[in-house]
Scaffold this motif. Structure first.
Motif, PDB file in Angstrom:
ATOM      1  N   UNK A 179       0.715  -1.722  -0.120  1.00  0.00           N
ATOM      2  CA  UNK A 179      -0.021  -0.192  -0.256  1.00  0.00           C
ATOM      3  C   UNK A 179       0.768   1.348   0.097  1.00  0.00           C
ATOM      4  N   UNK A 180       0.270   2.359  -0.064  1.00  0.00           N
ATOM      5  CA  UNK A 180       1.178   3.739  -0.584  1.00  0.00           C
ATOM      6  C   UNK A 180       1.507   4.176   0.977  1.00  0.00           C
ATOM      7  N   UNK A 181       0.621   4.087   2.437  1.00  0.00           N
ATOM      8  CA  UNK A 181      -0.017   4.174   3.948  1.00  0.00           C
ATOM      9  C   UNK A 181       1.833   3.802   3.969  1.00  0.00           C
ATOM     10  N   UNK A 182       1.992   1.676   2.783  1.00  0.00           N
ATOM     11  CA  UNK A 182       3.430   1.367   4.264  1.00  0.00           C
ATOM     12  C   UNK A 182       4.490   2.078   3.100  1.00  0.00           C
ATOM     13  N   UNK A 183       4.526   2.458   2.330  1.00  0.00           N
ATOM     14  CA  UNK A 183       5.674   2.670   1.262  1.00  0.00           C
ATOM     15  C   UNK A 183       5.244   4.264   2.788  1.00  0.00           C
ATOM     16  N   UNK A 184       4.993   5.586   2.495  1.00  0.00           N
ATOM     17  CA  UNK A 184       4.754   6.236   3.051  1.00  0.00           C
ATOM     18  C   UNK A 184       5.274   6.264   4.458  1.00  0.00           C
ATOM     19  N   UNK A 185       5.548   5.106   5.074  1.00  0.00           N
ATOM     20  CA  UNK A 185       5.925   4.771   6.624  1.00  0.00           C
ATOM     21  C   UNK A 185       7.584   5.185   6.522  1.00  0.00           C
ATOM     22  N   UNK A 186       7.680   3.790   5.587  1.00  0.00           N
ATOM     23  CA  UNK A 186       9.185   4.056   4.984  1.00  0.00           C
ATOM     24  C   UNK A 186       9.950   5.297   4.827  1.00  0.00           C
ATOM     25  N   UNK A 187       9.550   5.798   3.902  1.00  0.00           N
ATOM     26  CA  UNK A 187      10.073   6.970   3.480  1.00  0.00           C
ATOM     27  C   UNK A 187      10.292   7.731   4.231  1.00  0.00           C
ATOM     28  N   UNK A 188       9.511   8.017   5.112  1.00  0.00           N
ATOM     29  CA  UNK A 188       9.764   8.592   6.353  1.00  0.00           C
ATOM     30  C   UNK A 188      10.220   8.755   7.505  1.00  0.00           C
ATOM     31  N   UNK A 189      10.979   7.502   7.225  1.00  0.00           N
ATOM     32  CA  UNK A 189      11.796   6.947   8.439  1.00  0.00           C
ATOM     33  C   UNK A 189      12.774   6.750   7.996  1.00  0.00           C
ATOM     34  N   UNK A 190      12.893   6.508   6.226  1.00  0.00           N
ATOM     35  CA  UNK A 190      14.705   7.365   6.351  1.00  0.00           C
ATOM     36  C   UNK A 190      15.094   8.642   5.735  1.00  0.00           C
ATOM     37  N   UNK A 191      13.607   9.746   5.712  1.00  0.00           N
ATOM     38  CA  UNK A 191      14.979  10.372   5.933  1.00  0.00           C
ATOM     39  C   UNK A 191      15.186  11.170   7.389  1.00  0.00           C
ATOM     40  N   UNK A 192      16.341  11.575   8.094  1.00  0.00           N
ATOM     41  CA  UNK A 192      16.265  12.060   9.222  1.00  0.00           C
ATOM     42  C   UNK A 192      14.885  12.996   9.451  1.00  0.00           C
TER      43      UNK A 192
END
Length: 314
Positions: A179-192
């Motif tokens: 899902x897009x929600x999962x991907x958004x969470x991953x991106x947020x964790x990746x960016x400081x």
């Protein structure tokens, strides 16, 4: 959901198309027919409007909105990259103008199940043409770290591309990303956290990059501009609105190449390659929305309109 899309730079597009009332005009990104309706209002019963879109919802909405206008109207579900074969099927040799509004439409962004938006949790899709089988889910789950980094950096111009790719690859070792929600969470964790405090939504650039890759948008644009110019009558115009620096660069560089195709070394006293200009660039600098338009339609903020005219006389 109703297909709503506010036409951007509408007056500027109509003015620059220089519409002949009995001419043949093509909108290669028909959408909800906002620009198409305006073009049809400037055509007589002898004119012909051709609308092209690969989105099924856009086609249905446009057909309804274009009913009752004077010109002959042809609405075709296809990609504008196939302009030559489309015109051949319609038994049309040349057209008087063509318009492109690149990128994703407001309707596609606002329809959660399409998976274009990082604001809604939805299946990872992002296909503009749902007849295709390749989706954003395929990219996120099957591209290597190197491939992900390349597209996120190149198409998204994302500073944290390598880190985002690493987090995606680590996450999917244990669970498929659906899902897009999962991907958004991953991106947020990746960016400081410090980098997320200012600027656009942290997922914006990555979503843009994946969408471009799913739909092969930049390669299609590169391949299409010269074909469109070939299809124009002398003095016919091509108007292109872009929303992304890479798109705008392609349009700008292709126009420049078509206006000045000579490949002779600078030291040659005269041209010997005999490559002749095909167009005259009308907009030396791109046309951008006014402050009033931006106030009424914030999604127009990155829009740039470039216009060129086929060389020759009728």
């Amino acid at each position: 959901m109703e297909f709503n899309h506010v036409p951007i730079l509408l007056n500027e597009c109509i003015e620059n198309l220089k519409i002949h009332p009995n001419g043949i005009y093509v909108d290669g990104t028909l959408g909800g027919a906002g620009h198409g309706v305006a073009i049809c209002k400037n055509l007589t019963i002898q004119g012909h409007f051709i609308g092209i879109d690969q989105d099924e919802n856009a086609i249905k909405a446009a057909q309804k909105r274009l009913m009752g206008f004077p010109p002959k109207i042809s609405v075709i579900r296809d990609n504008f990259r196939n302009i030559k074969s489309i015109l051949e099927k319609l038994k049309i040799e040349h057209i008087d103008g063509m318009f492109l509004d690149l990128g994703v439409s407001s309707h596609q962004l606002d329809e959660p199940l399409r998976g274009f938006s990082y604001q809604n949790d939805a299946p990872l899709d992002m296909r503009m043409d749902n007849r295709k089988t390749f989706t954003a889910k395929d990219i996120v789950n099957h591209y290597s770290k190197q491939e992900l980094t390349k597209i996120i950096k190149t198409y998204g111009e994302e500073k944290w591309a390598a880190r985002i790719s690493q987090f995606i690859v680590e996450y999917r070792k244990n669970k498929e990303i659906n899902t897009t929600g999962e991907l958004v969470d991953i991106i947020k964790k990746a960016i400081p956290a410090k980098a997320r405090r200012n600027g656009p939504h942290p997922a914006k650039r990555t979503f843009q990059a994946i969408r471009i890759e799913v739909n092969n948008e930049l390669d299609i644009l590169k391949d299409s501009i010269e074909d469109i110019v070939d299809c124009l009558n002398p003095e016919g115009r091509i108007c292109i609105i872009s929303f992304h620096s890479l798109e705008d660069r392609i349009v700008k560089k292709t126009f420049q190449k078509l206006e000045n195709p000579c490949e002779c070394p600078p030291e040659f006293p005269q041209c010997v390659c005999n490559k002749k200009p095909k167009i005259k660039i009308i907009t030396k600098r791109p046309i951008i929305p006014t402050e009033l338009e931006l106030k009424n339609n914030p999604r127009a903020r990155s829009a740039k309109l470039r216009v060129a005219q086929k060389i020759g006389s009728k």
